[in-house]
Design a protein around this motif. Structure first.
Motif, PDB file in Angstrom:
ATOM      1  N   TYR A  45      -1.949  99.923 -24.972  1.00 22.45           N
ATOM      2  CA  TYR A  45      -1.463 100.302 -23.647  1.00 22.45           C
ATOM      3  C   TYR A  45      -2.530 101.096 -22.899  1.00 22.45           C
ATOM      4  CZ  TYR A  45       1.400 103.147 -20.426  1.00 22.45           C
ATOM      5  OH  TYR A  45       1.913 103.797 -19.339  1.00 22.45           O
ATOM      6  N   ARG A  46      -2.784 100.691 -21.669  1.00 20.87           N
ATOM      7  CA  ARG A  46      -3.739 101.317 -20.751  1.00 20.87           C
ATOM      8  C   ARG A  46      -5.210 101.171 -21.157  1.00 20.87           C
ATOM      9  NH1 ARG A  46      -0.804 106.711 -18.336  1.00 20.87           N
ATOM     10  NH2 ARG A  46       0.730 105.561 -17.140  1.00 20.87           N
ATOM     11  N   SER A  47      -5.495 100.324 -22.134  1.00 20.03           N
ATOM     12  CA  SER A  47      -6.907 100.088 -22.462  1.00 20.03           C
ATOM     13  C   SER A  47      -7.465  99.031 -21.516  1.00 20.03           C
ATOM     14  CB  SER A  47      -7.062  99.650 -23.919  1.00 20.03           C
ATOM     15  OG  SER A  47      -6.468  98.383 -24.132  1.00 20.03           O
ATOM     16  N   ILE A  59       0.869  97.091 -21.244  1.00 19.81           N
ATOM     17  CA  ILE A  59       1.574  97.336 -22.511  1.00 19.81           C
ATOM     18  C   ILE A  59       0.623  96.945 -23.643  1.00 19.81           C
ATOM     19  CG2 ILE A  59       3.892  96.997 -21.549  1.00 19.81           C
ATOM     20  CD1 ILE A  59       3.974  94.242 -22.809  1.00 19.81           C
ATOM     21  N   ASP A  60       1.014  97.227 -24.872  1.00 20.02           N
ATOM     22  CA  ASP A  60       0.185  96.862 -26.023  1.00 20.02           C
ATOM     23  C   ASP A  60       0.012  95.349 -26.104  1.00 20.02           C
ATOM     24  OD1 ASP A  60      -0.072  99.515 -26.862  1.00 20.02           O
ATOM     25  OD2 ASP A  60       1.626  99.381 -28.255  1.00 20.02           O
ATOM     26  N   TYR A  61      -1.198  94.918 -26.494  1.00 16.71           N
ATOM     27  CA  TYR A  61      -1.515  93.494 -26.599  1.00 16.71           C
ATOM     28  C   TYR A  61      -2.265  93.259 -27.894  1.00 16.71           C
ATOM     29  CZ  TYR A  61      -3.616  88.974 -25.300  1.00 16.71           C
ATOM     30  OH  TYR A  61      -4.010  87.665 -25.257  1.00 16.71           O
ATOM     31  N   GLY A  62      -1.867  92.232 -28.590  1.00 16.48           N
ATOM     32  CA  GLY A  62      -2.532  91.904 -29.841  1.00 16.48           C
ATOM     33  C   GLY A  62      -2.136  90.522 -30.304  1.00 16.48           C
ATOM     34  N   VAL A  79       3.540  93.640 -26.782  1.00 15.75           N
ATOM     35  CA  VAL A  79       4.583  94.458 -27.407  1.00 15.75           C
ATOM     36  C   VAL A  79       4.931  95.616 -26.484  1.00 15.75           C
ATOM     37  CG1 VAL A  79       5.243  95.828 -29.418  1.00 15.75           C
ATOM     38  CG2 VAL A  79       3.728  93.863 -29.710  1.00 15.75           C
ATOM     39  N   GLY A  80       6.213  95.662 -26.121  1.00 19.89           N
ATOM     40  CA  GLY A  80       6.686  96.704 -25.226  1.00 19.89           C
ATOM     41  C   GLY A  80       7.283  97.880 -25.970  1.00 19.89           C
ATOM     42  N   TYR A 106       7.458  90.719 -26.923  1.00 16.10           N
ATOM     43  CA  TYR A 106       8.305  91.293 -27.967  1.00 16.10           C
ATOM     44  C   TYR A 106       8.667  92.738 -27.619  1.00 16.10           C
ATOM     45  CZ  TYR A 106       9.915  92.226 -32.729  1.00 16.10           C
ATOM     46  OH  TYR A 106      10.671  92.535 -33.826  1.00 16.10           O
ATOM     47  N   ASN A 107       9.952  93.045 -27.718  1.00 13.46           N
ATOM     48  CA  ASN A 107      10.447  94.403 -27.426  1.00 13.46           C
ATOM     49  C   ASN A 107      10.096  94.863 -26.014  1.00 13.46           C
ATOM     50  OD1 ASN A 107      11.846  94.832 -29.790  1.00 13.46           O
ATOM     51  ND2 ASN A 107      10.143  95.831 -30.812  1.00 13.46           N
TER      52      ASN A 107
END
Length: 143
Positions: A45-47, A59-62, A79-80, A106-107
């Motif tokens: 998140y925020r990168s 949001i997170d990403y992977g 991923v939220g 997801y989420n």
């Protein structure tokens, strides 16, 4: 009929394809795989994107561990911070590389889905110098 989240860009994916995708994807199997294998977040998140620093991840990403997509890379996953499980997918077309991808959500809350798709919109509209996405559409999980 497959519902796409409101406010999304027009897409080269036909309505018939989106309907078929939403109905035929094995949502429960993918959700179980995500829970079993887990995921790795390589862009939190925020990168900033490593090649295109104007892209900041909302949001997170992977990716889903132990998977391979059509390009040989692991299957992408956003991923939220919610607790809703697998809520949908983002379908993209990369005009430069001529490839289509599925990125699972997801989420994610509705707001996180909106911000994630809208983060991709400048790339699809040609507003960013690096990414070459020409089409972006989000498909909501049915059922």
């Amino acid at each position: 009929m497959a519902k796409s989240f409101t406010g999304m860009l027009p897409t080269a994916y036909s309505p018939a394809f989106l309907k078929l995708f939403a109905r035929s994807l094995h949502w429960e199997a993918w959700e179980q795989l995500i829970r079993q294998n887990g995921w790795t977040i390589d862009r939190p998140y925020r990168s900033r994107h490593p090649l295109f620093p104007e892209i900041i991840y909302p949001i997170d990403y992977g990716y889903i561990n132990g998977t391979r997509s059509s390009d040989g890379e692991p299957v992408d996953l956003f991923v939220g911070r919610g607790h809703r499980g697998l809520v949908g997918a983002i379908l993209t077309i990369d005009r430069r590389r001529g490839k289509r991808e599925v990125k699972f959500l997801y989420n994610c809350t509705a707001e996180e889905v909106w911000s994630t798709v809208h983060q991709l919109r400048p790339a699809a509209a040609g507003g960013l110098s690096g990414p070459s996405l020409s089409h972006v559409v989000a498909v909501e999980r049915l059922g």
